[in-house]
Design a protein around this motif. Structure first.
Motif, PDB file in Angstrom:
ATOM      1  N   UNK A 281       0.698  -1.081  -0.080  1.00 27.70           N
ATOM      2  CA  UNK A 281       0.119  -0.072   0.125  1.00 27.70           C
ATOM      3  C   UNK A 281       0.899   1.284   0.157  1.00 27.70           C
ATOM      4  N   UNK A 282       1.922   1.278  -0.647  1.00 27.72           N
ATOM      5  CA  UNK A 282       2.720   2.529  -0.863  1.00 27.72           C
ATOM      6  C   UNK A 282       1.964   3.509  -1.198  1.00 27.72           C
ATOM      7  N   UNK A 283       1.127   3.243  -2.251  1.00 24.28           N
ATOM      8  CA  UNK A 283       0.354   4.410  -2.660  1.00 24.28           C
ATOM      9  C   UNK A 283      -0.459   4.955  -1.881  1.00 24.28           C
ATOM     10  N   UNK A 284      -0.962   4.473  -0.727  1.00 25.36           N
ATOM     11  CA  UNK A 284      -1.657   5.071   0.267  1.00 25.36           C
ATOM     12  C   UNK A 284      -0.652   5.957   1.308  1.00 25.36           C
ATOM     13  N   UNK A 285       0.601   5.991   0.965  1.00 23.33           N
ATOM     14  CA  UNK A 285       1.507   6.497   1.725  1.00 23.33           C
ATOM     15  C   UNK A 285       1.993   5.960   2.961  1.00 23.33           C
ATOM     16  N   UNK A 286       1.841   4.361   2.808  1.00 26.81           N
ATOM     17  CA  UNK A 286       2.182   3.483   3.821  1.00 26.81           C
ATOM     18  C   UNK A 286       3.851   3.302   3.566  1.00 26.81           C
ATOM     19  N   UNK A 287       4.551   3.754   4.610  1.00 24.05           N
ATOM     20  CA  UNK A 287       6.121   3.407   4.727  1.00 24.05           C
ATOM     21  C   UNK A 287       6.358   1.855   5.773  1.00 24.05           C
ATOM     22  N   UNK A 288       6.417   0.659   5.066  1.00 28.47           N
ATOM     23  CA  UNK A 288       6.657  -0.233   5.898  1.00 28.47           C
ATOM     24  C   UNK A 288       8.258  -0.330   5.948  1.00 28.47           C
ATOM     25  N   UNK A 289       8.592  -0.798   7.184  1.00 30.90           N
ATOM     26  CA  UNK A 289       9.918  -1.125   7.413  1.00 30.90           C
ATOM     27  C   UNK A 289      10.400  -2.447   7.891  1.00 30.90           C
ATOM     28  N   UNK A 290      10.589  -3.427   6.980  1.00 31.81           N
ATOM     29  CA  UNK A 290      11.079  -4.678   7.417  1.00 31.81           C
ATOM     30  C   UNK A 290      12.450  -4.393   8.223  1.00 31.81           C
ATOM     31  N   UNK A 291      12.559  -4.516   9.748  1.00 28.71           N
ATOM     32  CA  UNK A 291      13.602  -4.462  10.429  1.00 28.71           C
ATOM     33  C   UNK A 291      14.701  -5.663  10.534  1.00 28.71           C
ATOM     34  N   UNK A 292      15.649  -5.477  11.179  1.00 19.60           N
ATOM     35  CA  UNK A 292      16.654  -6.778  11.380  1.00 19.60           C
ATOM     36  C   UNK A 292      16.164  -7.560  12.514  1.00 19.60           C
ATOM     37  N   UNK A 293      15.277  -7.150  13.171  1.00 20.52           N
ATOM     38  CA  UNK A 293      14.648  -8.019  14.576  1.00 20.52           C
ATOM     39  C   UNK A 293      13.595  -6.914  15.085  1.00 20.52           C
ATOM     40  N   UNK A 294      12.884  -7.670  16.105  1.00 16.43           N
ATOM     41  CA  UNK A 294      11.602  -6.857  16.560  1.00 16.43           C
ATOM     42  C   UNK A 294      12.154  -5.758  17.568  1.00 16.43           C
ATOM     43  N   UNK A 295      13.342  -5.854  17.819  1.00 21.99           N
ATOM     44  CA  UNK A 295      13.817  -4.664  18.957  1.00 21.99           C
ATOM     45  C   UNK A 295      13.937  -3.357  17.765  1.00 21.99           C
ATOM     46  N   UNK A 296      14.736  -3.729  16.653  1.00 22.88           N
ATOM     47  CA  UNK A 296      14.797  -2.792  15.776  1.00 22.88           C
ATOM     48  C   UNK A 296      13.423  -2.337  15.132  1.00 22.88           C
ATOM     49  N   UNK A 297      12.723  -3.187  15.133  1.00 23.52           N
ATOM     50  CA  UNK A 297      11.241  -2.909  14.597  1.00 23.52           C
ATOM     51  C   UNK A 297      10.453  -1.800  15.260  1.00 23.52           C
ATOM     52  N   UNK A 298      10.371  -2.231  16.723  1.00 24.52           N
ATOM     53  CA  UNK A 298       9.791  -1.285  17.735  1.00 24.52           C
ATOM     54  C   UNK A 298      10.716  -0.046  17.838  1.00 24.52           C
ATOM     55  N   UNK A 299      12.170   0.120  17.665  1.00 23.60           N
ATOM     56  CA  UNK A 299      12.824   1.199  17.747  1.00 23.60           C
ATOM     57  C   UNK A 299      12.519   2.050  16.770  1.00 23.60           C
ATOM     58  N   UNK A 300      12.474   1.605  15.470  1.00 25.64           N
ATOM     59  CA  UNK A 300      12.161   2.515  14.253  1.00 25.64           C
ATOM     60  C   UNK A 300      10.751   2.844  14.428  1.00 25.64           C
ATOM     61  N   UNK A 301       9.960   2.287  15.002  1.00 24.69           N
ATOM     62  CA  UNK A 301       8.368   2.664  15.123  1.00 24.69           C
ATOM     63  C   UNK A 301       8.258   3.886  16.079  1.00 24.69           C
ATOM     64  N   UNK A 302       9.177   3.758  17.183  1.00 23.73           N
ATOM     65  CA  UNK A 302       8.978   4.815  18.121  1.00 23.73           C
ATOM     66  C   UNK A 302       9.820   5.898  17.540  1.00 23.73           C
ATOM     67  N   UNK A 303      10.803   5.834  16.756  1.00 28.09           N
ATOM     68  CA  UNK A 303      11.543   6.848  15.978  1.00 28.09           C
ATOM     69  C   UNK A 303      10.579   7.611  15.133  1.00 28.09           C
ATOM     70  N   UNK A 304       9.743   6.895  14.684  1.00 31.03           N
ATOM     71  CA  UNK A 304       8.663   7.271  13.324  1.00 31.03           C
ATOM     72  C   UNK A 304       7.693   8.255  14.384  1.00 31.03           C
TER      73      UNK A 304
END
Ligand SMILES: Cc1ncc(C[n+]2csc(CCOP(=O)(O)OP(=O)(O)O)c2C)c(N)n1
Ligand code: SF4
Ligand SMILES: [Mg+2]
Lengths: 613, 337
Positions: A281-304
């Motif tokens: 759903x990139x055309x909906x402006x969705x930025x998905x980020x497949x992180x290197x692990x779940x720590x990074x996934x939530x880290x990036x999410x908090x960063x965002x």
């Protein structure tokens, strides 16, 4: 050929289970049947049940994949306890599923698969269950499915192996005839799906038609059925799984608030499909980020979230373990984000493809320090949509992480979903309008206790946040003892205050009974069905189903006080039960199940009966 | 609105008291960064310092910019999300040798290969400062600390080689004893588009005092370091010049004499496409070699956030800007009247 005259019986509801080897395409067959039935206007509920291994050894019991669908002309809430019809593509599928088939139920087997080697792989030994009388209580229809499929598709010119692989469509054709369903929708699907391979397209269409025609002309079924339309509210519908609904809810929440959606995740069953849905759903402006692990996934999410996006992360229990430290940081920094936990059977890797509700206490308390966080739990696949929006509403209004507890059953189960009108969607208000002259990072909204959401890029609001305790108002690092007490209390009060901002706990069933059943999250359908049935059969019981677990709705104590007896039903070893006992000092009886499967209505009825003396 | 043109070093120091030990190398680094900021011409509100945990990671509290002191080792993840949310920010990531290479080694690897346009400064004091002096992943084998009383039995990791192996597009080294070199290096890092990785030799005066003195003390600096200059031969030494040559696949150091053919000297070129040369440089460690400082490697590579934004634009051009009603109705629908 039989001489039986076929007659179509009208049923209110029917349950079919397609079972075969993981490679037999049973999920696809089940989905086709589901979509066609939904389009016909039935209410539906499905339960896909597949092995964790992508391809467990062919022909073995661990490799069996099943898809159960219940379709009805009435309002239904569960995929049915036990199937009325079982399609077993091989001995292993028979072995794994036959115990569930209702007595007198219809069993359709692929006779061709019952050779010596397959019987051995399914650990039947030398005894062929089709021959030894063990299936006498069922109506058995033996069909050489493989051979007949091969013959039916011969014209398409596929090799033997590829031809045989069309047998799932042959089986679908049989069952379409049995329940009087049209083939058009599946035909159209095959055309789209195999648009680039005319041979396979033709073969699958031939198989589907041949199965249907065989059932018709050979009159293999003594009885055939129809299940009329359900009386669903008018509107446009689509089928939806919990994961699809959740993904759409996240997108909708962001669009409502006019924000970009960021979703950070690391693949894990049964949550990965949310990532897959959103990545398209990139055309909906969705930025998905497949992180290197779940720590990074939530880290990036908090960063965002810190950067001003609507940010969510999704995982299952083991991933929550990894995210815990960062979840604490989100509590400390009071940033808005949504954390999705699609629960699966644990502990540890547990049973990845099987459902359970055993992460409730983990998300409530599984962090260092007093670290309160809002927790919500959708009750149905469709409700995953509304709860995703609700989670974001709470997150940004209160500046807090919010956990959504879904589960494998909701995630993969499907139901008809009435497409909402855009103007019916809830509103989410977000403001970054902050006056630099008076800005303090940890000043609070008097009513919600939320701190301001100041975002990098805003001039004059430069400030520092982090995991060290912050002083009240100013937000500088503080080791002051009274301040820590105050901040701990404030964080707790902020979450507790959400109770007044969520719908009250509703009573279902007979409100004036003296026994109250408590449940939460994905078990709603089975609880509701069981409570209604129990009361229809002369019982007298009430129930309340939690969708908000932290905080509990404001009227919870009041509701509990009305009942003499409290029964807690959940798919874990007593987690809501513990909270109810601890918070409300009430004795309870509980029905706790951890078999990787949802509740059966029958077992709930038995439990109610036992405790309603 | 802050006017970047009028900003000075002072504008970048926050009102918080700096709490590092007196004499800690972090002070000099802080001063160099605060001095560099006004030169970048970026408004203060667009600058964010993100850090992990450690003495070094207290850094953001002392900068009058946006700042996020996150959790141990995970700062790269936060920086990634922040850049996804707002690609226009100037993001500076502060980490330590423990934070970045021990607990956060995995995140550092992925940050470098993804090439977000951020600047990573790794304060390498070859020790865990904040937890009071345990050996770190960059401590030398045999290092005696409270947690290794008989000496560390571990092989240390070389941060520059780690960065190169992680496909970093900009790799540099500087040292806290040289404010000018630090300032130049930080400016180059800021100018590079993509992830800039800078290792900073940093003196922890309490737990690993003068760990780099053998290399960077003023008395030995010229002999034991090579200040990499673009297009200049690799030569160390004040009176006696030592040059770096390649013999087969091995760099060797030899004294320059009158017979030396200058064209056989290795000449610094940080923009080589192949990472082999930068790896030669990175392998030059004390005491066998003079230790290189400066920019080891800088190459152009697409950065993550730009590629992501390009996908969003492409998708919107192809399918139109997504509308909720279309999303809801995707797939098969039916109506009930
Ligand atoms: C999850 C977690 N584990 C351990 C710690 C304790 N801890 C804090 S800083 C640190 C090491 C820091 O070393 P380094 O990154 O080299 O930073 P320095 O203090 O030397 O600047 C450790 C082990 C922590 N804060 N969090
Ligand atoms: S312990 Fe070392 S690194 Fe930490 S502040 Fe003191 S001198 Fe600096
Ligand atoms: Mg260190």
């Amino acid at each position: 050929m039989t001489e039986a005259v076929q007659s179509r019986h009208t049923l209110e509801s029917a349950t079919i289970r397609f079972a075969g080897d993981s490679g037999d395409g049973m999920q696809l067959t089940g989905t086709q049947f589901t979509n066609t039935s939904a389009t016909l206007g039935n209410d539906i509920s499905t339960f896909p049940d597949f092995p964790a291994e992508i391809r467990a050894p062919a022909g073995t019991v661990p490799g069996v994949s099943g898809f159960q669908i219940r379709f009805a002309s009435e309002d239904i809430h569960t995929p049915g306890d036990r199937p009325d019809v079982l399609v077993a593509m091989n001995p292993a599928a028979l072995k794994a599923n036959i115990a569930d088939l209702v007595p007198g139920g219809l069993l359709i087997v692929n006779e061709d698969a019952f050779g010596k080697s397959n019987l051995k792989k399914a650990e039947y030994g030398d005894v062929n269950p089709l021959e030894d009388g063990s299936l006498d209580t069922f109506r058995v229809v033996r069909i050489p499915l493989s051979t007949q499929t091969e013959q039916a598709v011969a014209e398409a010119g596929l090799n033997k192996k590829a031809a045989e692989r069309c047998k799932n469509f042959y089986a679908l054709g049989l069952v379409y005839y049995l329940y009087d369903r049209p083939m058009e929708q599946s035909m159209a699907w095959i055309e789209r799906k195999f648009a680039k391979n005319a041979q396979i397209q033709d073969a699958n269409k031939m198989a589907l038609r041949a199965g249907y025609n065989y059932a018709d002309t050979a009159e293999i079924f003594a009885d055939t059925y129809q299940v009329p339309k359900a009386r669903l509210a008018s509107g446009t519908y689509r089928g939806i799984t919990g994961n699809q609904a959740l993904a759409m809810g996240l997108v909708a929440a962001a669009q409502i608030a006019d924000k970009p959606l960021m979703y950070g995740s690391y693949p894990i069953t049964p949550a990965s499909d949310i990532l897959h849905e959103l990545a398209r759903l990139r055309h909906y402006g969705v930025r998905t980020f497949q992180a290197e692990d779940e720590i990074a996934a939530i880290g990036a999410t908090i960063g965002a979230a810190y950067g001003g996006a609507f940010a969510a992360t999704g995982t299952s229990g083991p991933g929550i373990c990894l995210k815990s430290e960062a979840m604490g940081l989100a509590v400390m920094t009071e940033l808005p984000l949504v954390i999705v936990n699609v629960q699966r059977a644990g502990p540890s890797t547990g049973m990845p493809t099987k459902t359970e509700q055993s992460d409730l206490l983990q998300v409530m308390y599984g962090r260092n320090g007093d670290s309160p966080m809002a927790v919500v739990a959708p009750a149905t696949p469709g409700e995953c949509f509304t709860m995703a929006i609700e989670a974001f509403r709470i997150a940004v209004k209160y500046m807090t992480p919010v956990v959504i507890l879904s589960d494998g059953y909701l995630a993969n189960g499907a139901e008809p979903w009435k497409i909402p009108n855009l103007d019916q969607l809830p509103q989410i208000e977000v403001s970054h309008d902050i006056d630099p002259a008076t800005f303090q990072p940890y000043s609070r909204n008097e009513q919600t206790l939320a701190r301001p959401w100041a975002v990098p890029g805003q001039p004059g609001l430069e400030h520092r946040i982090g995991g060290l305790e912050k002083d009240d108002i100013k937000g500088n690092v503080s080791y002051d003892p009274d301040n820590h007490q105050k901040m701990t209390d404030l964080r707790a009060a902020k979450i507790a205050g959400i109770a007044d901002d969520v719908p009250p706990l509703e009573i279902i069933g007979n409100a004036d009974a003296d026994t109250l059943v408590l449940s939460w999250g994905g078990t709603y359908g089975s609880i509701l069905t069981a409570v209604n049935q129990f009361n229809n059969d002369g019982g007298n019981i009430a129930a309340a189903h939690f969708r908000y677990l932290n905080p509990f709705p404001a009227n919870t104590a009041e509701v509990l006080a009305k009942y003499r007896r409290i029964l807690v039903c959940e798919l874990n070893n007593g987690q809501l039960d513990l909270l109810i006992r601890a918070r409300f000092a009430r004795e309870t009886n509980s029905f706790l199940k951890v078999k990787g499967k949802p509740f059966q209505v029958s077992e709930l009825l038995a439990f109610f009966k036992e405790h309603q003396a | 609105m802050t006017k970047s043109a009028t900003l000075t070093k002072k504008d970048f120091s926050s009102d918080q008291t700096v709490r590092w030990c007196p004499g800690c190398g972090d002070y000099a680094i802080l001063a160099a960064i605060q001095g560099t900021m006004p030169k970048l011409g970026i408004p203060k509100e667009n600058i964010v310092f993100v850090s992990g945990i450690g003495c070094s990671s207290r850094f953001p509290y002392y900068m009058e910019t946006y700042g996020f002191h996150t959790i141990h080792g995970r700062a790269p993840a936060f920086a990634a999300g922040l850049k996804i949310a707002n690609p226009d920010l100037s993001v500076w990531l502060i980490t330590g040798d423990g934070d970045g290479l021990s607990i956060g080694g995995n995140h550092l690897l992925h940050a470098l290969r993804r090439n977000f346009d951020i600047n990573i400064l790794l304060f390498n004091n070859r020790i865990y400062g904040l937890t009071k002096g345990q050996y770190s992943p960059t401590s030398e084998t045999g290092k005696q600390t409270k947690s290794s009383p008989m000496g560390s039995v571990e092989q240390p990791v070389n941060p520059i080689r780690f960065a190169l192996a992680s496909e970093a597009s900009f790799v540099a080294r500087t040292y806290d004893a040289n404010p000018k070199h630090m300032a130049e290096t930080f400016e180059k890092a800021a100018a590079h588009k993509g992830t800039s990785f800078v290792e900073i030799f940093q003196n922890c005066v309490i737990f690993n005092k003068d760990a780099f003195d053998d290399v960077y003390d003023r008395k030995v600096r010229e002999e034991n370091m090579i200040h990499l200059e673009e297009g200049e031969p690799l030569v160390a030494g004040k009176d006696v010049k030592q040059g770096v040559f390649l013999e087969g696949l091995t760099p060797v150091v030899r004294e320059l004499t009158e017979e030396t053919d200058p064209s056989t000297l290795l000449v610094h070129d940080s923009r080589q496409k192949s990472p082999i040369y930068a790896n030669f440089l990175a392998a030059m460690e004390h005491p066998e070699f003079p230790v290189p400082v400066g920019v080891f490697r800088q190459i152009e590579r697409p950065c993550y956030e730009e590629a992501l934004e390009a996908q969003v634009r492409t998708a919107q051009e192809k399918a139109g800007v997504g509308k909720l009603e279309d999303l809801f109705k995707a797939g098969e629908t039916w109506s009930v009247t």
